[in-house]
Design an enzyme around this catalytic site. Structure first.
Site, short mmCIF file in Angstrom:
data_model
loop_
_atom_site.label_atom_id
_atom_site.label_comp_id
_atom_site.label_asym_id
_atom_site.label_seq_id
_atom_site.Cartn_x
_atom_site.Cartn_y
_atom_site.Cartn_z
N GLY A 132 0.65 -1.19 -0.02
CA GLY A 132 -0.18 -0.13 -0.01
C GLY A 132 1.04 1.21 0.11
O GLY A 132 0.21 2.26 -0.36
N ASP A 191 -3.80 1.57 11.95
CA ASP A 191 -5.05 1.35 12.21
C ASP A 191 -4.93 0.74 13.65
O ASP A 191 -4.97 1.61 14.61
CB ASP A 191 -5.69 0.24 11.29
CG ASP A 191 -7.12 0.11 11.37
OD1 ASP A 191 -7.88 0.72 12.32
OD2 ASP A 191 -7.76 -1.05 10.69
N VAL A 241 -10.78 3.17 3.98
CA VAL A 241 -10.55 4.07 2.87
C VAL A 241 -9.58 3.42 1.73
O VAL A 241 -8.85 2.41 2.05
CB VAL A 241 -9.74 5.42 3.45
CG1 VAL A 241 -10.47 6.15 4.33
CG2 VAL A 241 -8.31 4.84 4.22
P1 5GP Z 1 -2.77 -2.01 11.45
O1 5GP Z 1 -1.79 -3.16 11.80
O2 5GP Z 1 -2.49 -0.86 12.05
O3 5GP Z 1 -4.29 -2.71 12.08
O4 5GP Z 1 -2.95 -2.19 9.92
C1 5GP Z 1 -2.17 -1.51 9.14
C2 5GP Z 1 -2.40 -1.88 7.65
O5 5GP Z 1 -3.74 -2.32 7.48
C3 5GP Z 1 -2.01 -0.79 6.77
O6 5GP Z 1 -0.90 -0.76 6.23
C4 5GP Z 1 -2.99 -1.14 5.49
O7 5GP Z 1 -2.62 -2.06 4.49
C5 5GP Z 1 -4.36 -1.84 6.22
N1 5GP Z 1 -5.41 -0.83 6.44
C6 5GP Z 1 -5.57 -0.19 7.47
N2 5GP Z 1 -6.68 0.52 7.50
C7 5GP Z 1 -7.05 0.52 6.19
C8 5GP Z 1 -7.92 0.95 5.42
O8 5GP Z 1 -9.00 1.86 5.79
N3 5GP Z 1 -8.05 1.03 4.23
C9 5GP Z 1 -7.31 0.04 3.47
N4 5GP Z 1 -7.14 -0.20 2.14
N5 5GP Z 1 -6.24 -0.35 4.12
C10 5GP Z 1 -6.06 -0.16 5.40
MG MG Z 2 -0.41 -1.83 4.30
#
Ligand code: 5GP
Ligand code: MG
Length: 268
Positions: A132, A191, A241
């Protein structure tokens, strides 16, 4: 808030006491409340704006400056723009663009300025989290005005869904030996924080000289792991998003702006 944190290394050193953990939580909640309130005002979201009521001043001056800079940046973002109904992705996206191309350019420019200043003259490796991050890091790297090496890690994420599984698995590791290097981990969005927290720990264990984190968007209200990115482009409301590199089941990565997937498409 005597224990308000001057740096994450202070945090790590003191994290064994429950008093400190309590302070970390309070601090993060305060950050979340203030930033969400600013974002909510811009986006006209009354429920999130109500969080202002729970806000207490709890930051030391250094953090306050960074927070104020972020609040100013969010306040300066373009008012909501409606997705054109004739756009090829309009059937998949909510009516409003969340962050326009101009918003993104402004955020990336500001992050690059801070990073260039903080890392000038240092041996820094910028590690992007694929996939991403590709669009964000391409823009950020070009705007960073100091020597830096680039590398990439691929860690597991959501797969096809919209909710984090909490399992972080390395699919492709960095090629660079990171011991003794200043490492800046870059992700497009934080996130739950589990991905960044796990990778930060992993890289610290490789004896990097320092490990900091940078994200374009921060969903502060959804934080589960004990991490607060050092560089943040803007706070993101609790929506799924897409665009500017972020996908939904492989789709919509190529959008040059950040939009929101229509909830009815993934909620039954
Ligand atoms: P975390 O480990 O912080 O829960 O997740 C981080 C990863 O989840 C980010 O690098 C991204 O790839 C994905 N992610 C988190 N929120 C979103 C979102 O709203 N949209 C998308 N497309 N990917 C997200
Ligand atoms: Mg990511």
């Amino acid at each position: 808030m005597a224990l308000c944190l001057k740096s994450h290394s202070h945090l790590a050193a003191a994290a064994t006491t429950s008093q400190t953990l309590k302070s970390v939580r309070t601090y993060n909640e305060t950050m979340a409340a203030r930033l969400l309130a600013t974002t909510a005002r811009r986006l006209a979201m009354p429920a999130a704006a109500a969080l202002t009521a729970t806000t207490a001043a709890a930051c030391d001056s250094q953090k306050e400056d960074r927070l104020e800079a972020l609040e100013r940046r969010i306040a300066a973002l373009e008012p909501r723009k409606t997705n054109p109904t004739d756009h090829w992705a309009s059937d998949l996206l909510a009516a409003d663009v969340l962050f326009s191309e101009r918003d993104i350019e402004q955020m990336v420019g500001s992050l690059a300025t801070q990073i260039s200043r903080d890392y000038a003259g240092r041996d820094v490796v910028i590690v992007g989290l694929m996939d991403g991050v590709f669009m964000f890091l391409a823009d950020l790297s070009r705007k960073i005005d100091t020597q830096h090496q680039l590398d990439f890690i691929s860690a597991s994420s959501y797969g096809l869904g919209t909710v984090s599984s909490g399992n972080v698995r390395i699919k492709k590791d960095a090629d660079t030996a990171l011991a003794g290097k200043h490492v800046l981990l870059v992700d497009e969005i934080c996130d739950s924080g589990r991905t960044l927290a796990s990778l930060k720990l992993l890289i610290s264990q490789r004896n990097a000289a320092s490990v900091k984190t940078c994200v374009l968007l921060d969903k502060v209200s959804r934080r589960q792991a004990d991490i607060r990115p050092d560089y943040v482009g803007a706070v993101c409301p609790d929506e799924f998003v897409v665009g500017y590199g972020m996908d939904w089941g492989g789709k919509l990565r190529s959008l040059p702006f950040v939009g929101v997937v229509r909830r009815e498409l993934y909620e039954s």
